[in-house]
Design a protein around this motif. Sequence first.
Motif, PDB file in Angstrom:
ATOM      1  N   GLY A   1       0.790  -1.210   0.000  1.00 45.75           N
ATOM      2  CA  GLY A   1       0.000   0.000   0.000  1.00 45.75           C
ATOM      3  C   GLY A   1       0.826   1.265   0.000  1.00 45.75           C
ATOM      4  O   GLY A   1       2.038   1.258  -0.146  1.00 45.75           O
ATOM      5  N   TYR A   2       0.127   2.356   0.205  1.00 42.08           N
ATOM      6  CA  TYR A   2       0.711   3.679   0.091  1.00 42.08           C
ATOM      7  C   TYR A   2       1.313   4.165   1.405  1.00 42.08           C
ATOM      8  O   TYR A   2       2.233   4.954   1.419  1.00 42.08           O
ATOM      9  CB  TYR A   2      -0.381   4.647  -0.379  1.00 42.08           C
ATOM     10  N   LEU A   3       0.785   3.713   2.512  1.00 48.80           N
ATOM     11  CA  LEU A   3       1.197   4.236   3.810  1.00 48.80           C
ATOM     12  C   LEU A   3       2.460   3.559   4.326  1.00 48.80           C
ATOM     13  O   LEU A   3       2.725   2.405   4.032  1.00 48.80           O
ATOM     14  CB  LEU A   3       0.059   4.079   4.816  1.00 48.80           C
ATOM     15  N   THR A   4       3.199   4.290   5.125  1.00 52.67           N
ATOM     16  CA  THR A   4       4.463   3.789   5.678  1.00 52.67           C
ATOM     17  C   THR A   4       4.191   3.073   7.005  1.00 52.67           C
ATOM     18  O   THR A   4       4.558   3.541   8.081  1.00 52.67           O
ATOM     19  CB  THR A   4       5.448   4.955   5.890  1.00 52.67           C
ATOM     20  N   TRP A   5       3.565   1.916   6.908  1.00 47.99           N
ATOM     21  CA  TRP A   5       3.127   1.175   8.091  1.00 47.99           C
ATOM     22  C   TRP A   5       4.259   0.917   9.073  1.00 47.99           C
ATOM     23  O   TRP A   5       4.078   1.051  10.280  1.00 47.99           O
ATOM     24  CB  TRP A   5       2.486  -0.151   7.686  1.00 47.99           C
ATOM     25  N   GLN A   6       5.408   0.518   8.577  1.00 52.91           N
ATOM     26  CA  GLN A   6       6.508   0.182   9.479  1.00 52.91           C
ATOM     27  C   GLN A   6       6.880   1.373  10.346  1.00 52.91           C
ATOM     28  O   GLN A   6       7.206   1.213  11.520  1.00 52.91           O
ATOM     29  CB  GLN A   6       7.716  -0.312   8.685  1.00 52.91           C
ATOM     30  N   VAL A   7       6.842   2.564   9.793  1.00 52.93           N
ATOM     31  CA  VAL A   7       7.175   3.758  10.572  1.00 52.93           C
ATOM     32  C   VAL A   7       6.065   4.049  11.580  1.00 52.93           C
ATOM     33  O   VAL A   7       6.319   4.216  12.777  1.00 52.93           O
ATOM     34  CB  VAL A   7       7.424   4.973   9.653  1.00 52.93           C
ATOM     35  N   TYR A   8       4.823   4.111  11.112  1.00 50.16           N
ATOM     36  CA  TYR A   8       3.709   4.436  11.999  1.00 50.16           C
ATOM     37  C   TYR A   8       3.628   3.468  13.171  1.00 50.16           C
ATOM     38  O   TYR A   8       3.502   3.878  14.324  1.00 50.16           O
ATOM     39  CB  TYR A   8       2.372   4.387  11.253  1.00 50.16           C
ATOM     40  N   LEU A   9       3.659   2.184  12.874  1.00 52.74           N
ATOM     41  CA  LEU A   9       3.465   1.191  13.924  1.00 52.74           C
ATOM     42  C   LEU A   9       4.619   1.169  14.906  1.00 52.74           C
ATOM     43  O   LEU A   9       4.414   0.983  16.108  1.00 52.74           O
ATOM     44  CB  LEU A   9       3.216  -0.186  13.303  1.00 52.74           C
ATOM     45  N   GLN A  10       5.825   1.394  14.424  1.00 55.26           N
ATOM     46  CA  GLN A  10       6.974   1.439  15.333  1.00 55.26           C
ATOM     47  C   GLN A  10       6.903   2.673  16.236  1.00 55.26           C
ATOM     48  O   GLN A  10       7.203   2.588  17.430  1.00 55.26           O
ATOM     49  CB  GLN A  10       8.297   1.422  14.553  1.00 55.26           C
ATOM     50  N   VAL A  11       6.510   3.813  15.691  1.00 59.34           N
ATOM     51  CA  VAL A  11       6.400   5.031  16.499  1.00 59.34           C
ATOM     52  C   VAL A  11       5.404   4.828  17.632  1.00 59.34           C
ATOM     53  O   VAL A  11       5.690   5.103  18.795  1.00 59.34           O
ATOM     54  CB  VAL A  11       5.990   6.253  15.637  1.00 59.34           C
ATOM     55  N   TYR A  12       4.219   4.322  17.306  1.00 62.00           N
ATOM     56  CA  TYR A  12       3.164   4.222  18.306  1.00 62.00           C
ATOM     57  C   TYR A  12       3.297   2.999  19.207  1.00 62.00           C
ATOM     58  O   TYR A  12       2.588   2.905  20.203  1.00 62.00           O
ATOM     59  CB  TYR A  12       1.790   4.314  17.646  1.00 62.00           C
ATOM     60  N   SER A  13       4.211   2.108  18.887  1.00 59.25           N
ATOM     61  CA  SER A  13       4.500   1.012  19.820  1.00 59.25           C
ATOM     62  C   SER A  13       5.656   1.394  20.741  1.00 59.25           C
ATOM     63  O   SER A  13       6.028   0.640  21.619  1.00 59.25           O
ATOM     64  CB  SER A  13       4.820  -0.278  19.060  1.00 59.25           C
ATOM     65  N   GLY A  14       6.222   2.590  20.523  1.00 61.53           N
ATOM     66  CA  GLY A  14       7.268   3.091  21.395  1.00 61.53           C
ATOM     67  C   GLY A  14       8.683   2.804  20.938  1.00 61.53           C
ATOM     68  O   GLY A  14       9.638   3.098  21.650  1.00 61.53           O
ATOM     69  N   ASP A  15       8.836   2.262  19.745  1.00 57.80           N
ATOM     70  CA  ASP A  15      10.171   1.921  19.243  1.00 57.80           C
ATOM     71  C   ASP A  15      10.629   2.978  18.233  1.00 57.80           C
ATOM     72  O   ASP A  15      10.709   2.733  17.033  1.00 57.80           O
ATOM     73  CB  ASP A  15      10.155   0.528  18.615  1.00 57.80           C
ATOM     74  N   GLN A  16      10.931   4.181  18.734  1.00 55.28           N
ATOM     75  CA  GLN A  16      11.318   5.293  17.867  1.00 55.28           C
ATOM     76  C   GLN A  16      12.597   5.018  17.096  1.00 55.28           C
ATOM     77  O   GLN A  16      12.742   5.463  15.960  1.00 55.28           O
ATOM     78  CB  GLN A  16      11.475   6.582  18.688  1.00 55.28           C
ATOM     79  N   ASP A  17      13.532   4.287  17.690  1.00 54.46           N
ATOM     80  CA  ASP A  17      14.791   3.997  16.993  1.00 54.46           C
ATOM     81  C   ASP A  17      14.537   3.213  15.709  1.00 54.46           C
ATOM     82  O   ASP A  17      15.082   3.533  14.654  1.00 54.46           O
ATOM     83  CB  ASP A  17      15.759   3.238  17.902  1.00 54.46           C
ATOM     84  N   SER A  18      13.693   2.188  15.799  1.00 55.11           N
ATOM     85  CA  SER A  18      13.364   1.405  14.599  1.00 55.11           C
ATOM     86  C   SER A  18      12.597   2.249  13.588  1.00 55.11           C
ATOM     87  O   SER A  18      12.795   2.114  12.380  1.00 55.11           O
ATOM     88  CB  SER A  18      12.538   0.168  14.964  1.00 55.11           C
ATOM     89  N   ALA A  19      11.716   3.110  14.077  1.00 55.43           N
ATOM     90  CA  ALA A  19      10.940   3.970  13.180  1.00 55.43           C
ATOM     91  C   ALA A  19      11.862   4.923  12.429  1.00 55.43           C
ATOM     92  O   ALA A  19      11.741   5.088  11.214  1.00 55.43           O
ATOM     93  CB  ALA A  19       9.897   4.753  13.977  1.00 55.43           C
TER      94      ALA A  19
END
Length: 170
Positions: A135-153
Amino acid sequence: LKQYPSFTEGLEAMAELYYAVGFFDQGHDCIEQALARNPLSPNHHYTKGVLYYLSNNLESAIQSFDRCIELDTHWVLAIQLKACCLILMSKEEELQHLFSKMENTWEVQNFQLLYDLMHKGAATSIKPNPTYEKGYLTWQVYLQVYSGDQDSAIEKLNWGVENHIGQYIG
Protein backbone atom coordinates in the motif's frame (compact mmCIF):
# COMPACT_ATOMS: atom_id res chain seq x y z
CA LEU A 1 -1.90 27.05 -18.18
CA LYS A 2 -1.21 30.28 -20.04
CA GLN A 3 -2.32 28.63 -23.28
CA TYR A 4 -5.16 26.57 -21.75
CA PRO A 5 -6.32 28.22 -18.50
CA SER A 6 -9.19 25.72 -18.23
CA PHE A 7 -6.85 22.72 -18.23
CA THR A 8 -7.98 21.27 -14.90
CA GLU A 9 -5.27 18.62 -14.72
CA GLY A 10 -2.69 21.40 -14.99
CA LEU A 11 -4.43 23.34 -12.21
CA GLU A 12 -4.41 20.20 -10.09
CA ALA A 13 -0.72 19.64 -10.78
CA MET A 14 -0.05 23.22 -9.67
CA ALA A 15 -2.02 22.57 -6.47
CA GLU A 16 0.11 19.49 -5.80
CA LEU A 17 3.32 21.41 -6.44
CA TYR A 18 2.19 24.14 -4.06
CA TYR A 19 1.32 21.73 -1.26
CA ALA A 20 4.57 19.84 -1.78
CA VAL A 21 6.44 22.98 -0.72
CA GLY A 22 3.97 24.00 1.98
CA PHE A 23 2.06 26.74 0.14
CA PHE A 24 -1.37 25.43 1.08
CA ASP A 25 -3.35 28.62 0.34
CA GLN A 26 -2.03 28.80 -3.23
CA GLY A 27 -2.64 25.06 -3.66
CA HIS A 28 -6.18 25.48 -2.41
CA ASP A 29 -6.80 28.33 -4.89
CA CYS A 30 -5.62 26.14 -7.80
CA ILE A 31 -7.70 23.11 -6.84
CA GLU A 32 -10.78 25.29 -6.33
CA GLN A 33 -10.32 26.64 -9.87
CA ALA A 34 -10.04 23.08 -11.16
CA LEU A 35 -13.18 22.02 -9.27
CA ALA A 36 -15.10 25.04 -10.57
CA ARG A 37 -14.42 23.78 -14.10
CA ASN A 38 -14.69 20.04 -13.42
CA PRO A 39 -16.66 19.31 -10.23
CA LEU A 40 -17.05 15.61 -11.09
CA SER A 41 -13.35 14.78 -10.98
CA PRO A 42 -12.67 12.40 -8.07
CA ASN A 43 -8.98 13.21 -8.40
CA HIS A 44 -9.61 16.92 -7.82
CA HIS A 45 -11.63 16.15 -4.68
CA TYR A 46 -8.87 13.82 -3.50
CA THR A 47 -6.24 16.53 -4.01
CA LYS A 48 -8.42 19.00 -2.12
CA GLY A 49 -8.68 16.46 0.70
CA VAL A 50 -4.91 16.05 0.79
CA LEU A 51 -4.51 19.83 1.08
CA TYR A 52 -6.90 19.89 4.03
CA TYR A 53 -5.22 16.83 5.58
CA LEU A 54 -1.77 18.39 5.36
CA SER A 55 -3.19 21.62 6.86
CA ASN A 56 -4.62 19.57 9.75
CA ASN A 57 -8.18 20.53 8.79
CA LEU A 58 -9.36 16.95 9.20
CA GLU A 59 -13.14 17.53 9.07
CA SER A 60 -12.82 19.29 5.71
CA ALA A 61 -10.42 16.60 4.50
CA ILE A 62 -13.02 13.93 5.32
CA GLN A 63 -15.68 15.87 3.38
CA SER A 64 -13.42 16.00 0.32
CA PHE A 65 -12.46 12.33 0.61
CA ASP A 66 -16.15 11.42 0.97
CA ARG A 67 -16.96 13.30 -2.24
CA CYS A 68 -14.08 11.54 -4.00
CA ILE A 69 -15.33 8.13 -2.78
CA GLU A 70 -18.88 9.06 -3.80
CA LEU A 71 -17.63 9.67 -7.34
CA ASP A 72 -15.35 6.60 -7.38
CA THR A 73 -16.10 3.98 -4.72
CA HIS A 74 -12.76 2.23 -5.28
CA TRP A 75 -10.48 5.24 -4.75
CA VAL A 76 -8.20 3.45 -2.30
CA LEU A 77 -6.02 6.41 -1.37
CA ALA A 78 -9.07 8.49 -0.40
CA ILE A 79 -10.33 5.65 1.77
CA GLN A 80 -6.92 5.25 3.41
CA LEU A 81 -6.47 8.95 4.15
CA LYS A 82 -10.01 9.16 5.47
CA ALA A 83 -9.09 6.32 7.83
CA CYS A 84 -6.01 8.30 8.92
CA CYS A 85 -8.21 11.32 9.65
CA LEU A 86 -10.62 9.23 11.70
CA ILE A 87 -7.75 7.71 13.66
CA LEU A 88 -6.25 11.13 14.36
CA MET A 89 -9.68 12.35 15.48
CA SER A 90 -10.24 9.25 17.64
CA LYS A 91 -13.50 8.37 15.85
CA GLU A 92 -13.51 4.61 16.27
CA GLU A 93 -17.16 4.02 15.38
CA GLU A 94 -16.81 5.84 12.05
CA LEU A 95 -13.54 4.01 11.43
CA GLN A 96 -15.26 0.66 11.96
CA HIS A 97 -17.91 1.68 9.41
CA LEU A 98 -15.20 2.67 6.93
CA PHE A 99 -13.59 -0.76 7.32
CA SER A 100 -16.59 -2.24 5.48
CA LYS A 101 -15.45 -0.34 2.36
CA MET A 102 -11.91 -1.69 2.50
CA GLU A 103 -11.26 -4.69 0.32
CA ASN A 104 -8.03 -5.88 1.95
CA THR A 105 -8.19 -7.51 5.37
CA TRP A 106 -4.50 -6.72 5.96
CA GLU A 107 -5.34 -3.05 5.54
CA VAL A 108 -8.15 -3.22 8.11
CA GLN A 109 -5.86 -5.04 10.55
CA ASN A 110 -3.12 -2.44 10.14
CA PHE A 111 -5.50 0.50 10.65
CA GLN A 112 -7.06 -1.17 13.69
CA LEU A 113 -3.63 -1.86 15.15
CA LEU A 114 -2.60 1.76 14.58
CA TYR A 115 -5.82 2.99 16.23
CA ASP A 116 -5.28 0.71 19.21
CA LEU A 117 -1.67 1.78 19.63
CA MET A 118 -2.55 5.48 19.44
CA HIS A 119 -5.71 5.55 21.54
CA LYS A 120 -5.83 2.47 23.71
CA GLY A 121 -2.19 2.28 24.66
CA ALA A 122 -2.19 -1.34 23.60
CA ALA A 123 1.12 -2.89 24.60
CA THR A 124 1.38 -4.80 21.38
CA SER A 125 4.66 -6.16 20.14
CA ILE A 126 5.07 -5.25 16.49
CA LYS A 127 6.54 -8.20 14.67
CA PRO A 128 7.79 -8.04 11.08
CA ASN A 129 4.85 -8.52 8.78
CA PRO A 130 5.02 -8.41 4.98
CA THR A 131 1.72 -6.52 4.82
CA TYR A 132 3.42 -3.49 6.38
CA GLU A 133 5.18 -2.99 3.04
CA LYS A 134 1.95 -3.01 1.01
CA GLY A 135 0.00 0.00 0.00
CA TYR A 136 0.71 3.68 0.09
CA LEU A 137 1.20 4.24 3.81
CA THR A 138 4.46 3.79 5.68
CA TRP A 139 3.13 1.17 8.09
CA GLN A 140 6.51 0.18 9.48
CA VAL A 141 7.17 3.76 10.57
CA TYR A 142 3.71 4.44 12.00
CA LEU A 143 3.47 1.19 13.92
CA GLN A 144 6.97 1.44 15.33
CA VAL A 145 6.40 5.03 16.50
CA TYR A 146 3.16 4.22 18.31
CA SER A 147 4.50 1.01 19.82
CA GLY A 148 7.27 3.09 21.40
CA ASP A 149 10.17 1.92 19.24
CA GLN A 150 11.32 5.29 17.87
CA ASP A 151 14.79 4.00 16.99
CA SER A 152 13.36 1.41 14.60
CA ALA A 153 10.94 3.97 13.18
CA ILE A 154 13.75 6.46 12.48
CA GLU A 155 15.87 3.70 10.96
CA LYS A 156 13.02 2.71 8.63
CA LEU A 157 12.26 6.35 7.80
CA ASN A 158 15.91 7.02 6.95
CA TRP A 159 15.98 3.90 4.77
CA GLY A 160 12.89 5.09 2.85
CA VAL A 161 14.29 8.57 2.28
CA GLU A 162 17.76 7.31 1.29
CA ASN A 163 16.15 4.94 -1.22
CA HIS A 164 13.86 7.67 -2.59
CA ILE A 165 10.67 5.75 -1.75
CA GLY A 166 7.82 8.16 -2.46
CA GLN A 167 5.74 7.22 0.58
CA TYR A 168 8.60 8.14 2.87
CA ILE A 169 9.45 11.41 1.14
CA GLY A 170 5.92 12.74 0.57
